[in-house]
Scaffold this active site. Sequence first.
Site, mmCIF file in Angstrom:
data_model
loop_
_atom_site.group_PDB
_atom_site.id
_atom_site.type_symbol
_atom_site.label_atom_id
_atom_site.label_comp_id
_atom_site.label_asym_id
_atom_site.label_seq_id
_atom_site.Cartn_x
_atom_site.Cartn_y
_atom_site.Cartn_z
ATOM 1 C CG HIS A 17 -5.628 3.789 0.159
ATOM 2 N ND1 HIS A 17 -4.944 2.280 -0.231
ATOM 3 C CD2 HIS A 17 -6.687 3.599 -0.440
ATOM 4 C CE1 HIS A 17 -6.090 1.512 -0.373
ATOM 5 N NE2 HIS A 17 -7.519 2.574 -0.781
ATOM 6 C CG ASP A 58 -1.836 0.453 0.434
ATOM 7 O OD1 ASP A 58 -2.625 1.316 0.817
ATOM 8 O OD2 ASP A 58 -3.458 -0.017 0.679
ATOM 9 C CB SER A 107 -9.329 -0.110 -1.034
ATOM 10 O OG SER A 107 -8.694 0.476 -1.941
#
Length: 831
Positions: A271, A196, A606
Amino acid sequence: MHHLFYRPPLLLFYKTTTNPSLTPYLARQLSLYPLKMPFSSSFPLLIFLAFFLSLSSSLGDDAADTYTQKTYIIAVRNDLKPSVFSDVENWYTSILHSLSSSTHSLESSSRGTRGRHKPLHVYRTVFLGFSAVLTLAEADLLRSDPAVLAVLPDRPRQLHTTRSPLFLGLVSADSKPNRLLAAADSGSSVVIALIDTGIRPDHQSFADDGRLPPPPSRWNGSCDHGSHFPATSCNRKLVGARFFDYGYLASTHGGIGKGWDVFSPMDFQGHGTHTTSTAAGGAAHNASLRGYAAGVASGIAPRARIAVYKACWASGCYDSDIIAAIDAAVTDGAHVISISIGAGVVPLHVDSIAISTLGAAERGVFVAASAGNDGPSESTVCNVAPWVTTVGAGTVDRRFPADIFLGDGTVVSGVSIHVGRRFSPKRSFPLVYAGNAARSDWEASTAAFCDHGYLDPNKVRGRIVLCDRGGLSRVEKGLVVKNAGGAAMILANDPESGEGATPDAHILPAVSVGYKAGMVIKAYISANDAPGVRLAFRGTQIGVKPAPTVAGFSARGPSLHSPHVIKPDLIAPGVSILAAWADRVSPTGLKADRRRTDFNIISGTSMSCPHVAGVAALLKAAHPDWSPAAIRSAMMTTAYTTDNMGQDMLDESTGNRSTEWAYGSGHVDPEKAVDPGLVYDLTVDDYLDFLCSSNYSSATIGMIARRPVNCSNKIGRPWDLNYPSIAVVLEQSDTRKLQAVVHRAVTNVGEDKAEYTAGVKEPEGVRLVVEPRKLVFGGKGQKQEFVVKVFTQPRKELHPGNSWTEFGSVTWSDVKHTVRSPIAVTWQQKY
């Protein structure tokens, strides 16, 4: 289907030796290969490179495009390595030196000469080969070498919780752990690797509470240090942190600009911190986003160890870096990998994630990947390799309602996360449709989407603006409205997005509504000369019914490239998920947004992917001997397809009943998955047989498998892959009856002795026969085989090239377990 074509090496040798200008170059190359070295495929390649590059240099400026540099990923047959080289990296470097020294295109990348004179990355575990910066001519030359299986262009991919543990049944209403958490010690013996954007290591979700034992003995990862990330950042919770940037730097010529990212595992986008804490964050008390979703935030496997592999940067996630991250995660000893990244719908043999994750599965590593956010259209699902668990998104029983009061008394419901200054529900504002607020009439269609530079501030200032969804990101539309002087925004879905409105922490007060609500508001605006509106934000609502529903954005099957496997495999919570956030980025991710928060609420597959990765970690801890396929099977066969009202699960985008193309086997149920009774197990050889029966060539499969594969003796059908779901495609060309036989085998992982009975739910127009109807197991670990016979008639209404699918199920039950497999039967009309 793409095939690799090779020129005969002897022909190459003949052509090159007839060119007298090559003598100096040949002398250099011969010095690299002593006479004791056996003649190999690389030798004629290097000679041919000299010939081609020498010839090309005479072509003049017309060949300029041939020398444009790009990053490529090269899959290599390492068994053909010349013995003179002690290591494959030396071999790869020699080839690159030969290429670079023979071309006039020697312009180096911003990372120095790396990538031109030596590989960017060398892949040794899940993918065999390297990545490098090459010209188009050089890439074409490498493709002609029998030692090279494939040359793939590097591509950027895009990144695709207080309520989740309770909603999943992992904890009771008073936050006490239920069966799976207790049996797995909350995952303390398992390492989850997340590919990520990095991590914020000082967040309370990743603190070492002093009660964790040392990491598992198989773990041998490391903690990279760098900008904003000291070497002391890792602990017994965060056991590894690495970053991979060579592909990003080579493709962007040194990065996209200062302030967008840092070259360390530190998360500058949020994220990665969010997905990591979702999977395995420790308990964080008093968590919320400015009061929204308040409570104790905990990951699915709160005591699992975390290893982060930063391969995603400001401009995306590059394949060459992703492969390096997966390669490192497997080598380091991770048990589970979570990948919330996608590149759209691509065939398996050019999908670098699919290729590298097969190597992970072969090493016993479970891989969860997001299905993508391109729903609700069909055939949008990505990450469809059958050795990957593909995760779609569903809602939870929590929402953030907001009401829109139109001037005529109509009340329209929407959703919102308003975390700015107090917005009075009693104050009325003028209302304008963005399409009516364009700078000029000819710009009205673009202005309707609230794109940059198209709104007239004189028509927007002090008003609430109705924007259409599409084009820019949702949060960026809010910035456009704010910059034009708007007081607030209403964001209406387009017809394709339907009724699935997604709340965001916009930079200004904003409410999201479905397509039908948007049409009501537009009709009101059109019917009134001075439309007015009030907004009321209602905070957090829990106990919402129905839930779960399939998220409107969640990508759907069928897979265009793997139609004989139902994808996604299952769904998990992915809408409005609260989790940890990076303190260097705003909740919207916009530079203009100066707000900062420790937790954020965002949506996407996600978010659902790390939920399943966390469940997989718990199952691995509870059952250390289970394979990745067994873990996936346990989750799929125990998943549920009804909501909290006992009705069939709905599709958020339409409000109608959803289907297996949207939710796969159903919604994950961790408490049932820990004791599934039976599992459908698989080996890598099974996957290779599947590729053979799916009409991939032996050469292509060899590239995916990293070894030679011979399909000549494979006689199975693609639906015979021992998968927990069944997908049969029947081609019809006339009126003859259609039929298929599906083979399956189940392994008893429950009690020592068990007897299961088959039950079927037949798809409409299909007859299913299961043989035998009973399976008797005399001990744990015993395997039994059965077949499902499919009978049906052609569908006369289909036109050439069209298809139609009906769904049913096959269920094995004993007194304790229910093992359900959905079945999709597709009629395909031949041309």
